[in-house]
Design a protein around this motif. Structure first.
Motif, short mmCIF file in Angstrom:
data_model
loop_
_atom_site.label_atom_id
_atom_site.label_comp_id
_atom_site.label_asym_id
_atom_site.label_seq_id
_atom_site.Cartn_x
_atom_site.Cartn_y
_atom_site.Cartn_z
N ALA A 111 0.96 -1.46 0.42
CA ALA A 111 -0.08 -0.17 -0.29
C ALA A 111 1.09 1.11 0.08
O ALA A 111 1.93 0.96 0.68
CB ALA A 111 -1.18 -0.35 1.20
N ALA B 404 -4.86 0.59 -10.60
CA ALA B 404 -5.33 0.23 -9.58
C ALA B 404 -4.79 -1.71 -9.88
O ALA B 404 -4.33 -2.25 -10.92
CB ALA B 404 -6.50 -0.34 -9.46
N GLN B 408 -4.99 -4.78 -4.67
CA GLN B 408 -4.43 -3.04 -4.18
C GLN B 408 -4.23 -1.99 -4.63
O GLN B 408 -4.70 -1.63 -5.70
CB GLN B 408 -3.21 -2.94 -4.02
CG GLN B 408 -2.17 -2.30 -2.92
CD GLN B 408 -2.89 -1.96 -1.32
OE1 GLN B 408 -3.85 -1.40 -1.18
NE2 GLN B 408 -2.11 -2.97 -0.28
N ASP B 409 -5.01 -0.53 -4.51
CA ASP B 409 -4.95 0.97 -4.87
C ASP B 409 -3.73 1.04 -5.32
O ASP B 409 -3.00 0.65 -4.68
CB ASP B 409 -5.32 2.23 -3.67
CG ASP B 409 -6.50 2.15 -2.82
OD1 ASP B 409 -7.53 1.05 -3.65
OD2 ASP B 409 -7.44 2.00 -2.00
N SER B 453 -13.31 -0.92 -7.57
CA SER B 453 -12.99 -1.97 -6.00
C SER B 453 -11.96 -1.39 -5.39
O SER B 453 -11.46 -1.18 -4.04
CB SER B 453 -13.39 -2.68 -5.83
OG SER B 453 -12.97 -3.78 -6.90
N ARG B 454 -10.92 -1.08 -6.74
CA ARG B 454 -9.78 -0.62 -6.38
C ARG B 454 -9.46 0.91 -7.11
O ARG B 454 -9.45 0.42 -8.41
CB ARG B 454 -8.06 -1.99 -6.46
CG ARG B 454 -8.59 -3.09 -5.84
CD ARG B 454 -7.96 -2.50 -4.59
NE ARG B 454 -7.92 -4.24 -3.09
CZ ARG B 454 -8.61 -4.51 -2.06
NH1 ARG B 454 -8.03 -3.08 -1.31
NH2 ARG B 454 -7.81 -5.46 -1.33
N TYR B 534 -9.77 -0.89 -10.80
CA TYR B 534 -9.99 -2.13 -10.68
C TYR B 534 -11.57 -2.60 -9.88
O TYR B 534 -11.12 -2.78 -9.30
CB TYR B 534 -8.84 -2.88 -10.61
CG TYR B 534 -8.69 -4.30 -10.49
CD1 TYR B 534 -7.51 -4.60 -11.58
CD2 TYR B 534 -9.19 -5.50 -10.44
CE1 TYR B 534 -7.19 -5.82 -11.73
CE2 TYR B 534 -9.32 -6.43 -10.54
CZ TYR B 534 -8.44 -7.05 -11.50
OH TYR B 534 -8.07 -8.39 -12.30
N ARG B 540 -16.11 -1.00 -3.44
CA ARG B 540 -15.45 -0.49 -3.14
C ARG B 540 -15.65 -0.22 -1.60
O ARG B 540 -16.62 -0.05 -1.12
CB ARG B 540 -15.14 0.46 -3.70
CG ARG B 540 -13.60 1.61 -2.87
CD ARG B 540 -12.96 2.92 -3.84
NE ARG B 540 -12.10 3.23 -3.04
CZ ARG B 540 -10.47 2.88 -2.37
NH1 ARG B 540 -10.45 1.54 -3.77
NH2 ARG B 540 -10.41 3.22 -2.10
#
Lengths: 685, 602
Positions: A111, B404, B408-409, B453-454, B534, B540
């Motif tokens: 992250a 994304a 993960q973001d 959602s990411r 993504y 999200r």
């Protein structure tokens, strides 16, 4: 009598130096929920050893030195004050953007690091100062007042103010400070230009933010520590170890707590320097091996290198402060490091660690995975019966079983081969950590001594030294508590700095000299204030300098007189070329040199240095013989020797295992060793 | 003599070779002069075997290394059959394996005591200038190499017996702008290569060349095994994705569509990326070199796999990249210009590749990363009255662009897909100290993130201008007409844009590729591209959406409309959000049935 404690993750170490210069060491378990209790427990052990009450014992002490990870833990866990950050309008994302960079461009599981002060608590202030200190846009005071009103409503507990080019002209930050005094009385604040005058706005703002956030907590902690010591009869001076490897009064630390984030490990090289110097060496590599981490620091020609790039987490994937900090590189390697073989057949050791709980398989505390300690048991480096002076009995069968399952079977090796493989891989990992810092600091490893500290240092330091071509390996008497020992050897210290821009191309260095004079005055004030009564004192200047257009600066020392004439500037230029060559193997004598910042350090030694010898500890174990498997030699009979019974100055041939109550030192058949009159063990690998 | 490598040696020598590459990189980073080198980390250090196979990439810029160092080493061997210790070669020819002309590389053959060439070390560093006809190293509108004007070195000897061939140095100094800076970078790059050479010689004297050869073979096999296992775990499938570059001078008006067709064969443990169905080379500076075409495809592949798989010739055995000659995303035909090969079309290749992965199955692949190069990362030049001298340098005031993945973001500061986020971003203060410019603003732009959602990264707006004397800003900005797209229902990132605000108050939009003169008081407004999301935004985490609203990065209106999250002045309204999302889920299920999720959309 002087006392030094270092609160680590597992143990709180105490070193006691009595008036006759003898040192004794104690270890008590750290109490995470009340670290001061762990300190008092260690002090109680020392009092008990002398048959005294704690109050009588503390009543005899003149100085109490404290190393603590409390501030760092609070930062890592986010347990600090609700803090607002005021920045120049248009630059609200300073903390979020950082200075870019990423550790692994293909690792999309990591992250992005969150800023220490969230965006919604970061406020732009209409104002702008330019690099020469001129005011491009005056401060909009009414906008600042409105922002401060808003902070009150948000129940902000601390404020950091860090404006662009406040280091060239602090007027706007100082005015905001007045407005904060008026609008938010009692709320602590930190000004970027005062805390960290570096021309790198992200580092300055981040340091200011973290400092402000720590102030309420660390004020309470320092007051609590001092109060509880006083309650137990202590009436001396309370000092705290800083990340810069020096000491500050506890009351001063409460105002600038960010300076103690790396408190503790930062003074391991201070101890290392002492022991190297006693052994006649000017340069040293200090390796502190614990259960989980391997910390490497240096002494270069008698000086401990500092860095302004200490990361708060994984390098490039976390945040940094840009404050001068003793350069320490840590990797995940130690006695608890876990060994595994991946599906494609590659052996890895660490960075995961079994820690103290569940611990290595041989501890019998529920850990089942093969670790470096298990490998040491299988090789016979550690004796299951006498580990930690017999305080923990090891399960050799469990060690072998874990090693065969995790490493031996997958690689088709027998237990001894598998254990040797684990040791070899962890040795190489440690060597790489040393090579990284040695390269970064331009040290010639072959000409340095390796100083082994920490409980697991003895297992493979001989192999590390040999791999690096190091001819002298030292195990100090106080090696098990290197930081606490270093604390007793540390000086009161303060750093001052300022930003300036000058090139050897033009000879007008008046602004540099004015800055040097200002910093010198600050150093003298420190000598007259906290440093009053010092037995000796030293002020040193370094310039952060670079070749034209380079971005990364190197620290080049210069004289306190500054740059009064062209000859002094030329001397500096020559010194820069030499420093650049030493660090990077190349120089560019045709290039001009630019100075970006100047720093001054004042160090005041508060007591005369005594003999600094360990009190001899009582021994019970007798000398014996053990079957040990040394890689390359097979299984041979090795003498097991009690370190403090060795005669002084007599060289012995390996193989041998040297036992102390805190560690075992492995001497393979090719190595020789001696116990010096100083009490230290030297090994010729 | 043993023929098999001791398994412990595999670990130890892998770590030592990594250490050597790291040593080279650290040296180059700390000693380089131009901003592009030491601030943007636009360099790479790697080691190639005597057979011309990439062994270690170190901590390199992705677009520099996955393919190219191998091709360059092979061209060096072809042009110079006799290699001696003390030789060093300059290489920047995109027609012989280099990425683009600005990436001036130094190749040093590692030659043993018997005179046998054992390995090649490569140190490649992007230059601030390479003698182009204009003061930029990304000349998007160059109609061909002659117009571009770069000095080209196809593995040209620059040192013999460890001494410079001064003729070459003088040629460079006559043609490259700011020659002192160039010379500083040359010394730094050479220093890094020599450090690598020395370290390999020392290692060989310790373990022997035969053992090192056993190691390289074993390391390639190990890496291939890792790759086989990774591909075997992927779903079988094939997909084609297209990513379109904005129109520039020399391209068709509708831009340049780049297609990547991938197929995953888990049974055969092989991935194929086919780039042959793409336009021919064009009269502009966007054509890819072979190195960049291969590497960009490989980046798209590795972005979809376990990051711990070593990137070398061994793992690349499981990936076939199909290219054709005279193709804009293939093998260029001299004198097609490859001036901007490492960024623009390369990014489209990597983006198309990783989106195609995402189209095959949920959980793999990656959305599109935002395009570059906005003026905030442009090349600035002019005259600095403080020093009385001319300057030219690429600044790195920042671009975000991260995309994304399923896991993960986005990483915020990725810059562009070929960079992967390793670049540093310039400090405002240091840039103002070193150049006569003033940076008025550098902030993220609300509602520009690639929703999903990411989530992908929001755009970054940078506003800057000269102080006392005019400056020129050169850039080649893609991503205005074709912003980064999301995948699997994720939305796209914000588009790039650029304007100038003149001192007289007038305001004009700037073209995508330009060199702009700014007078004192003028400001350039650079808006970088956001990155794609993504998965569907309505999936999200609602708390994450509420935090983005609080941070001022997503408006409440957008939270409700795009994420179906209700945020009031009191924060997240969970019941209202739950009700809103429940309605959407039914609708979404119908879309999935219709296959709508597999189509990347904006």
């Amino acid at each position: 009598m002087r006392l030094a404690t270092d609160t680590g993750g597992t143990f709180t170490d105490l070193a006691v130096e009595t008036a006759d210069g003898l040192v004794s060491i104690f270890k008590a378990p750290t109490v995470p929920e009340d670290p001061v209790q762990g300190v008092l427990d260690a002090l109680q052990l020392a009092a008990d050893a002398g048959g005294e009450t704690l109050d009588d014992f503390l009543g005899r002490a003149s100085v109490f030195i404290h190393g603590t990870t409390h501030a760092l833990n609070a930062v890592v866990e986010g347990q600090t004050a609700r803090t607002a950050l005021l920045v120049t309008q248009g630059h609200r994302d300073i903390l979020l953007l950082r200075e870019g960079g990423r550790a692994d461009p293909f690792d999309h599981r990591q992250a992005y690091p969150v800023p220490y002060v969230p965006r919604h608590l970061t406020f732009g202030v209409p104002e702008r100062i330019l690099h020469d200190g001129s005011i491009h846009l005056p401060l909009d005071e009414s906008a600042v007042r409105d922002t401060i009103d808003g902070l009150r409503k948000l129940e902000i507990e601390a404020v950091a103010v860090s404006l662009l080019w406040s280091i060239a002209n602090p007027a706007h930050e100082l005015r905001i400070a007045q407005l904060l005094d008026a609008g938010l009385p009692g709320v602590p604040y930190t000004l970027g230009h005062r805390l960290n005058p570096t021309p790198r706005e992200y580092r300055r703002a981040n340091a200011a933010a973290i400092n402000a956030a720590l102030r309420p907590l660390m004020s309470r902690y320092m007051a609590g520590l001092t109060g509880r010591l006083r309650d137990h009869g202590f009436s001396g001076r309370v000092l705290v170890l800083t990340s810069g490897g020096g000491l500050l009064d506890a009351a001063d630390v409460a105002g600038e707590p960010v300076r103690i984030l790396n408190s503790g490990p930062s003074v391991a090289p201070v101890a290392g320097r002492h022991y190297a110097s006693v052994a006649g060496a000017e340069s040293a590599i200090i390796a502190d091996t614990g259960g989980t981490t391997y910390d490497v620091s240096l002494v270069r020609e008698g000086r401990i290198p500092v860095t302004q790039e200490m990361w708060l987490g994984t390098p490039l994937n976390s945040h940094l402060l840009g404050l001068p900090t003793v350069d320490i590189r840590s990797i995940g390697a130690g006695g608890g490091s876990i060994a595994s073989v991946d599906a494609a057949g590659l052996l890895r050791v660490g960075p995961q660690s079994a820690g103290a709980r569940p611990g290595p398989a041989c501890y019998g505390r529920g850990g089942s995975r093969a670790t470096v300690t298990d490998a040491a048991v299988v090789l016979g480096f550690l004796d299951p019966e006498s580990f930690l002076g017999g305080r923990l009995r090891l399960d050799a069968g469990a060690a072998e079983q874990a090693i065969m399952r995790d490493v031996g079977d997958p690689l088709r090796l027998d237990p001894v081969e598998a254990a040797a493989a684990i040791l070899k891989v962890t040795t190489e990992n440690m060597v790489q950590a040393i090579e990284d810092i040695v390269l970064a600091q331009g040290l010639d490893a072959g000409r340095a001594v390796l100083v082994g500290g920490g409980g697991a240092a003895g297992l493979n330091s001989v192999y590390i030294a040999r791999r690096l071509g190091i001819r002298r390996l030292l195990f100090p008497e106080t090696g098990a508590t290197l930081s606490a020992a270093g604390a007793l050897l540390s000086d009161l210290k303060a750093d001052y700095g300022g930003s300036v821009f000058a090139s050897t191309r033009d000879m007008d260095w008046a602004t540099v000299n004015a800055l040097v004079s200002r910093l010198a005055a600050q150093c003298r004030d420190f000598e007259a204030g906290p440093g009053e009564g010092a037995v000796s004192s030293e002020i040193r200047f370094v310039a952060e300098a670079r070749y034209e257009n380079q971005v990364w600066c190197i620290d080049v020392p210069f004289d306190a007189v500054g740059f009064p004439d062209p000859a002094a500037i030329e001397r500096f230029r020559t010194a820069f070329h030499a420093a650049h060559k030493a660090l990077f193997t190349i120089e560019d004598p045709r290039s001009e040199v630019e100075i970006v910042a100047v720093r001054a350090t004042v160090a005041c030694r508060m007591s005369a240095r005594g003999q600094f010898r360990m009190t001899e500890y009582p021994t019970s174990a007798a000398i014996g013989i053990r079957q040990v498997s040394f890689p390359g030699y097979g299984t041979v009979a090795a003498s097991v020797l009690q370190t403090d019974r060795l005669p002084f100055d007599k060289w012995h041939e390996g193989p041998a295992i040297l036992e102390t109550p805190f560690t075992s030192i492995v001497i393979d058949p090719a190595a020789r060793f001696v116990r010096h009159g100083s009490g230290n063990i030297e090994v010729a690998p | 003599m043993r023929t098999e490598l001791d398994p412990v040696r595999l670990s130890v020598l892998a770590s030592r070779f990594d250490g050597i590459a790291r040593k080279m990189s650290n040296t180059l980073l700390r000693t380089g002069r131009s901003g592009v080198l030491n601030r943007a980390k636009d360099f790479s250090c790697c080691i190639v075997t005597a057979g011309g196979e990439l062994l270690v990439t170190g901590e390199s810029l992705p677009i520099h290394v996955l393919s190219g160092p191998d091709l360059m080493a092979r061209s060096m061997m072809a042009f110079h059959p006799r290699l001696n210790r003390g030789d060093a070669f300059l290489h920047n020819s995109p027609y012989h394996g280099c990425s683009h002309a600005a990436d001036l590389s130094i190749l040093v053959p590692v030659v043993d005591a018997q005179g046998i060439h054992r390995m090649t070390v490569v140190a490649k560093a992007h230059q601030a200038d390479i003698g182009n006809s204009q003061p930029t190293t990304y000349m998007g509108d160059a109609v061909d190499l002659y117009h571009e004007g770069a000095l080209i070195f196809p593995a040209v000897a620059v040192q013999r017996d460890h001494a410079d061939i001064e003729d070459i140095i003088r040629m460079c100094e006559m043609r490259i702008r700011v020659p002192e800076q160039w010379r500083g970078d040359y010394l730094a790059t050479l220093g890094a290569a020599r450090i690598g050479e020395q370290a390999i010689l020392e290692l060989a004297s310790e373990v022997g060349w035969e053992e090192l050869e056993r190691f390289t073979a074993a390391w390639f096999d190990y890496s291939e095994r890792r790759m086989r296992a990774a591909v075997a775990a992927l779903p079988a499938g094939a997909a084609t994705a297209c990513s379109t570059h904005d129109p520039l001078p020399g391209t068709p008006d509708e831009g340049v569509p780049i297609r990547a067709s991938i197929s995953i064969d888990p049974a055969d443990e092989q991935i194929i990326v086919d780039l042959t169905d793409n336009p021919d080379c064009m009269p502009c500076g966007l054509n890819l070199s072979e190195a960049c075409a291969r590497t960009a495809a490989l980046i798209g592949v590795f972005n979809s796999l376990d990051p711990t798989i070593p990137k070398n010739a061994g793992s690349c055995r499981r990936v076939e990249v199909r290219l054709r000659e005279n193709c804009i995303a293939g093998i260029p035909r001299h004198p097609a210009s490859c001036s901007a090969a490492t960024t623009n079309i390369s990014d489209r290749v990597a983006n198309a590749t990783q989106s195609a992965f995402a189209a095959i199955a949920d959980g793999i692949g990656m959305a599109e990363v935002g395009a570059v190069t906005a003026p905030s990362d442009g090349v600035i030049s002019g005259w600095d009255r403080r020093t009385g001298r001319a300057f030219v340098n690429q600044v790195f005031l920042g671009s975000t662009g991260g995309a994304a993945t399923a896991a993960q973001d986005a990483w915020l500061t990725v810059s562009h897909v070929g960079n992967g986020g390793v670049s540093f971003i310039d400090g405002v203060e240091l840039d103002e100290l070193y150049h006569p410019i003033l940076i008025h603003e550098r902030e993220l732009v609300v509602d520009t993130e690639g929703a999903g959602s990411r989530a992908g990264a929001p755009s970054l707006r940078v506003i800057f201008g000269p102080t006392l004397d005019p400056i020129d800003v050169a850039y080649v900005a893609d991503g205005h007409h074709n912003p980064a797209r999301g995948v699997r229902g994720g939305l796209g990132g914000g588009p790039s844009d650029q304007h100038v605000r003149r001192v007289d108050g007038s305001h004009e939009r700037l073209p995508a590729c330009a060199q702009v003169r700014l007078e004192p008081g003028d400001l350039i407004v650079s808006i970088g591209a956001g990155g794609g999301g993504y998965g569907p935004p309505v999936e999200r985490d609602m708390q994450a959406v509420a935090e983005a609203v609080l941070a001022g990065l997503v408006s409440r209106e957008r939270a409700r409309a795009v994420y179906h999250v209700v945020v009031t002045e009191n924060g997240l309204d969970k019941p209202a959000t739950g009700a809103l999302r429940a309605g959407v889920r039914t609708e979404l299920a119908q879309h999935v049935l219709a296959g709508a999720r597999n189509a990347p959309d904006r």
